[in-house]
Motif scaffolding. Sequence first.
Motif, PDB file in Angstrom:
ATOM      1  N   ARG A 113      32.184  42.780  66.358  1.00  0.00           N
ATOM      2  CA  ARG A 113      33.100  42.070  67.137  1.00  0.00           C
ATOM      3  C   ARG A 113      34.341  42.975  67.986  1.00  0.00           C
ATOM      4  NH1 ARG A 113      34.117  37.321  62.880  1.00  0.00           N
ATOM      5  NH2 ARG A 113      32.013  36.708  62.631  1.00  0.00           N
ATOM      6  N   SER A 126      25.448  37.039  70.595  1.00  0.00           N
ATOM      7  CA  SER A 126      25.741  35.738  70.749  1.00  0.00           C
ATOM      8  C   SER A 126      26.488  35.048  69.513  1.00  0.00           C
ATOM      9  CB  SER A 126      24.617  34.928  71.167  1.00  0.00           C
ATOM     10  OG  SER A 126      24.960  33.655  71.588  1.00  0.00           O
ATOM     11  N   TYR A 127      26.173  35.269  68.629  1.00  0.00           N
ATOM     12  CA  TYR A 127      26.904  34.548  67.351  1.00  0.00           C
ATOM     13  C   TYR A 127      28.272  35.184  67.271  1.00  0.00           C
ATOM     14  CZ  TYR A 127      28.281  34.255  62.428  1.00  0.00           C
ATOM     15  OH  TYR A 127      28.881  34.380  61.287  1.00  0.00           O
ATOM     16  N   HIS A 128      28.406  36.469  67.396  1.00  0.00           N
ATOM     17  CA  HIS A 128      29.715  37.163  67.191  1.00  0.00           C
ATOM     18  C   HIS A 128      30.542  36.792  68.611  1.00  0.00           C
ATOM     19  CE1 HIS A 128      29.195  39.186  63.667  1.00  0.00           C
ATOM     20  NE2 HIS A 128      27.949  39.783  63.784  1.00  0.00           N
ATOM     21  N   GLU A 132      35.780  31.045  69.084  1.00  0.00           N
ATOM     22  CA  GLU A 132      36.319  29.957  68.016  1.00  0.00           C
ATOM     23  C   GLU A 132      37.670  30.384  67.860  1.00  0.00           C
ATOM     24  OE1 GLU A 132      34.384  29.761  64.259  1.00  0.00           O
ATOM     25  OE2 GLU A 132      32.340  29.254  65.327  1.00  0.00           O
ATOM     26  N   SER A 169      20.690  37.654  70.030  1.00  0.00           N
ATOM     27  CA  SER A 169      21.090  36.234  69.061  1.00  0.00           C
ATOM     28  C   SER A 169      22.311  36.872  68.143  1.00  0.00           C
ATOM     29  CB  SER A 169      20.011  36.055  68.267  1.00  0.00           C
ATOM     30  OG  SER A 169      19.487  36.905  67.352  1.00  0.00           O
ATOM     31  N   LEU A 170      22.284  38.066  67.510  1.00  0.00           N
ATOM     32  CA  LEU A 170      23.656  38.455  66.782  1.00  0.00           C
ATOM     33  C   LEU A 170      24.790  38.634  67.529  1.00  0.00           C
ATOM     34  CD1 LEU A 170      24.544  39.336  64.076  1.00  0.00           C
ATOM     35  CD2 LEU A 170      23.814  41.695  64.883  1.00  0.00           C
ATOM     36  N   ARG A 177      30.440  33.882  69.933  1.00  0.00           N
ATOM     37  CA  ARG A 177      30.913  32.624  69.696  1.00  0.00           C
ATOM     38  C   ARG A 177      31.980  32.313  68.340  1.00  0.00           C
ATOM     39  NH1 ARG A 177      25.386  31.723  69.491  1.00  0.00           N
ATOM     40  NH2 ARG A 177      25.179  31.211  67.342  1.00  0.00           N
ATOM     41  N   LYS A 178      32.066  33.238  67.636  1.00  0.00           N
ATOM     42  CA  LYS A 178      32.982  33.398  66.563  1.00  0.00           C
ATOM     43  C   LYS A 178      34.442  33.986  67.349  1.00  0.00           C
ATOM     44  CE  LYS A 178      31.080  32.301  62.660  1.00  0.00           C
ATOM     45  NZ  LYS A 178      31.786  31.006  62.028  1.00  0.00           N
TER      46      LYS A 178
END
Length: 197
Positions: free
Chosen positions: A24, A54-56, A62, A51-52, A58-59
Amino acid sequence: MRPKHEPEQITDLSRLKAFTNPLRMQLYRLLYAAGTATASQLAEQVDQAPSLVSYHLRKLAEHGFVTEARGRSTDGRERWWQVASEEGWGFRNSDFTETPEGAAAVGAVTRGILDNRTAQYRTYLDQTAAWGQAWTDAAFTSEWMLELTAEELAEMSAEFEALTRRWRERGKAAKAVGDTEDREHVSVHLYGFPFRV
């Protein structure tokens, strides 16, 4: 509300802990430099699956560190991201170090920052020949050993911040009017800390 040109000061532990993940931190730094990017573009730079990444992202979103860059997508299939504040963020160790969890988070984040900076500088050293004489002559690394009080060190830190902020604004103003020739991203790392012999 923070003053203009001041980085956001993180005081919430859950937000600080978002950066205990080294990927991150790396993604945030790359996105800060790029301005805007997609998860796929960033994934290529960090050699990870989109995909990984993108996940981070989004975190990070947040916790308010990155946002979707509206109006960039041409087909609506992939999101474009940008940092939430071009002034960046910072934190004071003392806001977190009174609890073991807070102290651990500060340690993890500061070590992650150092690791990212060191990797970036090593990359520059490995690629020095490709930059040419003008850039290699302009680049610098220095160390000074001073005898100061904590108050004097804090004052010097504020002076360095004002100086680098002035140069950052100069670069942004030049870019805004189209003066981009020979202009590159430049990273300046300064550390001021006590030690005993």
